[in-house]
Structures are given as C-alpha cells and as structure tokens.
Scaffold this active site. Structure first.
Site, short mmCIF file in Angstrom:
data_model
loop_
_atom_site.label_atom_id
_atom_site.label_comp_id
_atom_site.label_asym_id
_atom_site.label_seq_id
_atom_site.Cartn_x
_atom_site.Cartn_y
_atom_site.Cartn_z
N ASP A 1 35.19 36.23 34.72
CA ASP A 1 36.25 37.17 34.37
C ASP A 1 37.41 36.84 35.32
O ASP A 1 37.19 36.28 36.39
CB ASP A 1 35.76 38.60 34.58
CG ASP A 1 36.80 39.62 34.16
OD1 ASP A 1 37.47 39.39 33.14
OD2 ASP A 1 36.95 40.64 34.85
N ASP B 1 33.42 41.47 38.23
CA ASP B 1 33.50 42.34 39.40
C ASP B 1 32.71 43.63 39.21
O ASP B 1 32.78 44.54 40.04
CB ASP B 1 34.95 42.66 39.76
CG ASP B 1 35.69 43.39 38.63
OD1 ASP B 1 35.06 43.65 37.58
OD2 ASP B 1 36.88 43.69 38.81
N ASP C 1 32.34 45.45 32.99
CA ASP C 1 31.77 44.16 32.58
C ASP C 1 30.34 44.29 32.08
O ASP C 1 29.71 43.29 31.74
CB ASP C 1 31.77 43.17 33.76
CG ASP C 1 33.17 42.71 34.12
OD1 ASP C 1 34.01 42.65 33.21
OD2 ASP C 1 33.41 42.41 35.30
#
Length: 782
Positions: free
Chosen positions: A485, A677, A681
């Site tokens: 990401d 992170d 997600d």
C-alpha cells in the site's frame, strides 16, 4: 384473554446411549411427557433436544433420566447449557519429548467440550480452547491428568514459571544420576577386570539395571497402555536383545551411551528453550501502584484502567498508559528491535515492556494487563507454535510410519536371511537387526524441526517482527511478489498542504470550506487540511455529513452543499472541473454545484523505502507492486522514485481487493505478500497469502488483521522477515537431510554387518543433539 407461554428449547447429552432402537423408544416416551411439545434424539451425537411449554416442569431433567434408564440402565443425562467460549495456556515444565507432546495433544482434542488444543514441545505449552468458558477449569484438570498419564515427569503450572522462583532440589534426578554413575563404574569394572562367567554376567546385569532400569520400566508401563513404538521400547528391545545373544558389554554400553546422550540432548533442548525465552523476556514482574500517598508493589494483573503507577529508572513499564509526571528515555528494543532510546514527556504514550532508562515516571494506565501491548505480543508469540508449518505436519506424519517400518524391517532382517542364506549365523543377523532398532527413533526430526521454527519466531520477535505461526514463517521463504500500500507504508503518511488553487473564490474561502467539510474525518489528508486552516471549525454550521468511501465527502455548510474529494466525486455529481497537473494528492471542491478549486497535498517518502525495494530484489523477490487510491500521476511518480515494477492507482478499497485477487491468480511461482499500515487494509490483508501490517505497536487492528506484524514503520523490516524465514527453512532442511542421511547410512551399514550398535546410538542421540544445536542458529537474525 390469556397469553400462551413462550416455548423454550433445552438440550441434553445422553451419555452411554448405545442402542438406536432404544433411542427411538425413548424419544417416543419423552414426547408424551407433560409440558413437552416435542423431543428429538440424534443417536450419532447422543444429543436430545426437547421443546417445552414455557419453562416446562422443574424436574424435567430427572424425568428424562428415569425414562431413558428404562431402556438403557447405563445412560447418564447431562444438560447442555448455552456456551461461552474461553481459552487458557498451561505451561508443561519437563515435557520430555516431541512424540509425547503429540500424543497429549491428540488425547486432549478428544475431550468433550474442547474446541481446539495445541501442545508446543519447543515452547512447552498447552493451549486449550473450550466451547464453554464455565467448563474450562474442568477441562484443564482433565488435560492435566492426560499430560501426567502420558509423561509422568511433566510439571504443570497455570502461569509461566519465573526465574525468581525459589530453587528446589530435584532428588529424583540426583538419584537417577547417582545410579547412572554407579552403573557406569560397574560397566568399566566389567570391561577391564577378568571375572568368571557367572560373575561377569552379574556385574553387567547390575550395571544394566542401574543404567537402564528406568527405561525398561517406562517401556513396560507404556506397553500396558498400548504405546509400543516409543524410544523406551526400542532401546529396551535392542539392549535386551544384545544380552540374549551374549553381548553383555555391548548391551550395557549402548544403554549407557543412550542415557548419557539423552542427558546431553535434554540439556541442549533446555538451554535452547531458555535462550529463546530470554529473547522474549519482556513480561513485567510487578507494578508500583500509587495508592494514596504510598506505593504498593502488586502484580500487573491487579491494576485497573485509570489508576496510576510509578516506574523507577531501570524498571520495565508494566502496563500501557500515558505519562502524567516526569521525563525519561525509554528502551523499546525488546518490542521494536530499535536500539535508539525514545524520549518521553508528560502527555506521551508508553508501551508495556519498555525499559525506563533514566527519570522517574508516573503513568496513568490506559489498558488492563490482558489488553496491553506486552500481553498481546507474548500471547501471539507463545501461540505461534499452535499454527504448524507444512514441514512440521509432514514430519509428524512421516514419524508415524518411519518407526514401525524400521522395526518391521529389523524383524525381517533377523528372521528371513538365516532361513534362506546357507551357513548364516542367527546371532549375527540378530545383531544387525538390533542396529535397526536403535536407529529407528525419529527424535532428531520431531525435536529439532519445531525447535528451529520456534527459534526463528523468537529471533524475529526480538527484531521487532511478530510472526503468528510457523506456517507463516515458512511461507515467507517462498515469497515471489510483494504488494505495498502507498500511504503510511512507503510514505510517511504525514501530509501537508503545499498549494491552494481557487476558482471563483479566495484562498481563504476555499480552505474554509475544505476544513469544515473534512471536520469529521480522521484521515491524514483531512488532518492536514484542518492544520493548514489553523482555526476551530464551527460545528453548528455543518449538517447532512456523508462520507462516500473511495471518493470523498458530501456536506451542507451554511446551507450550501459542499463536495470535497477526488475528481470522480465531482464528475459523478455532474460538476465540470479543471484537472490539476501538479504532483501530489489533489482534493477538489465544489460549492453549490459549482467547481470552487482544488488543494494540493504532498506526502514524504520514508527514508528506507527505496532501500527496502532494492533489497527485496536482491533476496530473490521477482516482482514488487504498489496499490494506491491516489492519482495516477502521484502513484507513478512514487513508483519511479522507488523502483517498483507495477503501480495501480486511483483504486477504491474494493478494487484493491480485486487487484490483489488478480495478482494472486496470475502468480503460480510463489507466495504473494501484502504490506499495509493496518488502517483500512483488513480486506486486502485477509485476501493475500501473507498479510503484513506495519507500525503494530499499540495498534490492536494491525495485530488482529495480519499474519505478520512489523512493530515499527520501516518497510525494510519485511526484508529482514524474509531473510529470517529463508534462514530458518534452510536450517530445518539441513536437519532433515543430515538426520535422514546419517540414519540411512547406518541402516545400510548395519544391514551388511559393517555398523555396530555403537554407531547406531550416535545415529539416534548424537544426531539429535547436533540437530538441536543447529536449530538454535535460527535465533540469530544476522
């Protein structure tokens, strides 16, 4: 008007229900009971479900028992209450072998009410999950009895033994050592002095009983329980076989060196466990609770949220909290792997497991011990052994067949050749068969492989990498594609407004509308806009707030409808706009259906992001990919700067999952890792082969969602994780090849009469000792 009583359903277990015909009769009789509207028996599960008018008769359980026993007198009726799951870890000190650990696990899993159980030999723990929390203590007692039955020397505790426990004298071990020394003395006396035949036999028999009497006794007890193919039986059969063919000295010698080897092996395994435990020794022993004007030293479990504790220089921080008084530097290396101390002052958050280096700190507790960072880390690492690697599962299955196969091969070697080879000496072929028996125990594999993975997990945790199971540690060694990401992973996620471009209104007005539109959001971009605005937003002027995932927000401010988000948001609302060409994250605004301008927000790359991508290529990762919801311009610029192979931009959350599925489907060579992170997600983390969350310190969401948690915000930690995985897998394979290779050579040499039982003992305990010592290299990260 009378109201009908609501029906209730109750479940019962009909223990010892053996007759299906009787079950039908019981069911029919129960259906006729007063207050029972229906009764259904599932014979296979011995379960009875009854529906009652209201609560039914008070003595319904007793009535059911009376009817059931008319047909089968041995039936016991037990009500099955609604379940509340619970779990507990027991500590099995002196658990003697991986084979016994597997047997304990198998037996505990069969207990009624146990939803899951896992025994880790390397960690010496037993994890039990109960279907009903109320029955957990009972199941723990049953599990303890099973463990003691299978391994009588095991010591069970409900909390991990601490180094501060008072030492105690192990008289049983001392007596065993004394007997071993006395037996060894008699053996050497029999070897170097010449006695007549009866005396010679008596000396060696006495030496054998002193050296191996406990092994023979354990073997007999295990045979009575149906446990035939264990190391005690194999060594007893081999050494007694040597006596049977007149090889007294060899029989005693093999047992002596087996016992000595076992002692060294036990010492090596215990040292290994202590070394790994030392790596993870972050659990605080006490907390200084501020109680009025005095301090009380209590267990961390006794401190509640909101209470204040004092941490003196040199002490571990026992609980997560916020500093209210004092300044200091905290050593967080045990949690994050970072050697540089972190300065802390009033208002700063502290993590349990950190070490206070200098000043006196007063901390207000924010989480109970069970929810604290250190507790979650310890729980995660301790339970990592429950999720076994495919290699561990393969060896477990292999060991089940290897030992019986070699034992039957030994039997065939002793019986068949003398029947068909002219002039064959029975004693010679029996001696060869005894070599097979000695070398048939797979201890080297079943001990060293779990220990290797356990060491790898311990070494990774010391380096700030939490791996949730040896299955994930092994999978990391096969990584082919790493997907990142962007925001907060490769970039700092610390945004700042770098440009304001109004259209028809002033800069201040554009910033006013943007700050008020983003006033309800905690996203880093929204925070940066409010920071640039620099004033308190007026909540009274805001209404009809609506967040549109992946696009932006729609809100009414002082009567005007404001759109703030990406270009797709405005285009979807039919608002013509002027697209920005500047690099960075662009927030477009529309006021009352008219384009009002845009704000450019920039993010910084993390210092080691480029190095992480470069190092991944060096260690064999074939492809790196970046997914981002940001604009194509920004995504491609970041991708070029970091050297990333593929960049997919302007993705909505669900599109990130779809893209991950495509990457997984198109990748047939290895595993796909997603690194994020931990914020928003979770779906992508779950969809990847291995989900890696960064910045896990203090992030409950990250620890829950991911398979691997990097405790710092450094992308380069994923490189360390893969290296540790590759090293661990290499060590495990070294042990497999070495153990099977040496055993194979000794089996061949034994079959052709070129290897004695002395070499066979080395092939058993010697190889195990070497494999265990080799496993410990997995602890060292570099």
């Amino acid at each position: 008007m009378t109201m009908e009583a609501a029906m209730t359903k109750r479940d019962f277990r009909l223990v010892n229900l053996c007759c299906p015909v009787c079950a039908g009769k019981i069911q029919k009789s129960l259906s006729k009971l007063d207050g029972v509207t229906s009764a259904v028996i599932d014979f296979s599960s011995q379960k009875l479900t009854v529906e009652l008018d209201g609560e039914g008769p008070e003595d319904v359980a007793e009535r059911i028992a009376v009817i059931a026993r008319r047909y089968e007198s041995a039936i016991e009726v037990a009500e099955v209450f609604p379940v509340i799951p619970g779990e507990k870890t027991l500590y099995l000190a002196n658990l003697s072998s991986a084979e016994r650990a597997e047997k304990i696990e198998a037996r505990v899993k069969t207990l009624e009410g146990v939803s899951a159980a896992a025994v880790g030999f390397a960690a010496q723990t037993m994890r039990i999950e109960a279907e009903d929390k109320a029955k957990l203590p009972f199941l723990l007692r049953q599990a303890s009895d099973i463990a003691r039955d299978i391994d009588p020397g095991v010591e069970i505790s409900f909390s991990e033994r601490r180094g501060a426990d008072a030492p105690r004298i192990d008289w049983k071990r001392r007596l065993s050592n004394a007997a071993l020394c006395a037996g060894a003395a008699l053996f050497f006396a029999g070897m170097y002095f010449k006695f007549d035949a009866p005396t010679d036999l008596a000396v060696f028999v006495a030496a054998y009983l002193l050296v191996g009497g406990d092994v023979v006794l354990r073997s007999l007890k295990n045979i009575a329980k149906g446990q035939l193919f264990d190391e005690n039986f194999l060594m007893s059969a081999a050494t007694l076989g040597a006596f049977a063919i007149g090889e007294y000295a060899e029989g005693v010698a093999v047992m002596l060196f087996y016992q000595v080897g076992e002692a060294f092996q036990g010492l090596a395994v215990n040292r290994s466990r202590k070394s790994i435990s030392a790596l993870m020794d972050i659990r605080p022993d006490f907390a200084n609770l501020k109680y009025g004007s005095e301090l009380r030293r209590v267990s961390p479990e006794e401190v509640g949220v909101g209470e204040r504790i004092v941490v003196k220089p040199g002490e571990k921080v026992p609980l997560d909290g916020v500093v209210v008084e004092g300044r200091s530097a905290l050593d967080t290396s045990a949690l994050t792997g970072e050697s540089v101390p972190r300065d802390i002052e009033p208002g700063g958050s502290v993590m349990s497991g950190s070490i206070n280096k200098s000043g006196l700190l007063t901390i207000e507790v924010a989480k109970e011990f069970g929810e604290s960072t250190v507790s979650k880390i310890l729980d995660l690492v301790q339970n990592a052994g429950s999720k076994k690697a495919p290699m561990e599962n393969f060896i477990t299955k292999f060991a089940r067949y290897y030992t019986p196969a070699v034992v039957f091969a030994a039997l065939a070697l002793a019986v068949i050749p003398p029947l068909f080879l002219p002039g064959a000496n029975h004693s010679d072929w029996i001696r060869r068969a005894l070599v097979f028996l000695v070398v048939s125990c797979p201890c080297a594999l079943v001990i060293s492989i779990p220990l290797g993975f356990f060491g790898g997990i311990g070494g990774a945790s010391r380096n700030g990498i939490l791996v949730k199971g040896s299955n994930y540690l092994e999978a990391l060694s096969k990584v082919d594609t790493v997907v990142f990401d962007k925001t907060g992973t490769l970039t700092k996620g610390v945004f700042s407004v770098t440009k304001i471009v109004p259209a028809g209104i002033s800069d201040k007005e554009l910033l006013f509308y943007a700050a008020h539109a983003e006033s309800e959001s905690n996203h880093p971009i929204a925070v940066s806009i409010r920071k640039a605005y620099g004033k308190q937003t007026q909540a009274g002027s805001i209404s009809e707030y609506e967040e549109i995932a992946g696009y932006g927000v729609k809100v009414r401010i002082d009567g005007d409808v404001i759109l703030a988000g990406n270009d797709k948001l405005l285009e979807g609302a039919g608002v013509p706009l002027e697209k920005a060409l500047e690099p960075g994250t662009i927030v477009y605004l529309a006021v009352g259906g008219v384009f009002a301008g845009y704000i450019v927000i920039s993010d910084e790359l993390k210092p080691d992001s480029a190095r992480a991508v470069k190092e991944l290529k060096k260690i064999g990762v074939a492809k790196t990919v970046m997914l981002t919801g940001d604009s194509k311009t920004v995504g491609e610029r970041v991708g070029r700067e970091l050297g990333i192979d593929e960049v997919y931009a302007e993705l909505l959350p669900q599109q990130k999952v779809e893209r991950m599925e495509e990457l997984d489907e198109n990748n047939s060579k290895g595993k796909v890792v997603f690194v994020g992170d931990g914020i928003n997600d979770a779906p992508v983390l779950a969809r990847s082969d291995i989900g890696v969350a960064m910045g896990g310190v203090g992030s409950d969401a990250a620890i829950e969602a991911a398979d691997v948690v990097l405790m710092t915000d450094e992308p380069s930690k994923i490189v360390d994780a893969i290296r540790i995985s590759k090293k661990t897998r290499s060590i495990v394979w070294q042990n497999i090849v070495f153990s099977l290779g040496v055993k194979g050579v000794i089996l061949v040499l034994g079959a052709i009469g070129m290897a004695s039982m002395w070499e066979a003992v080395f092939g058993d305990v010697g190889v195990t000792l070497i494999a265990v010592l080799n496993s410990m290299r997995a602890m060292r990260v570099n």
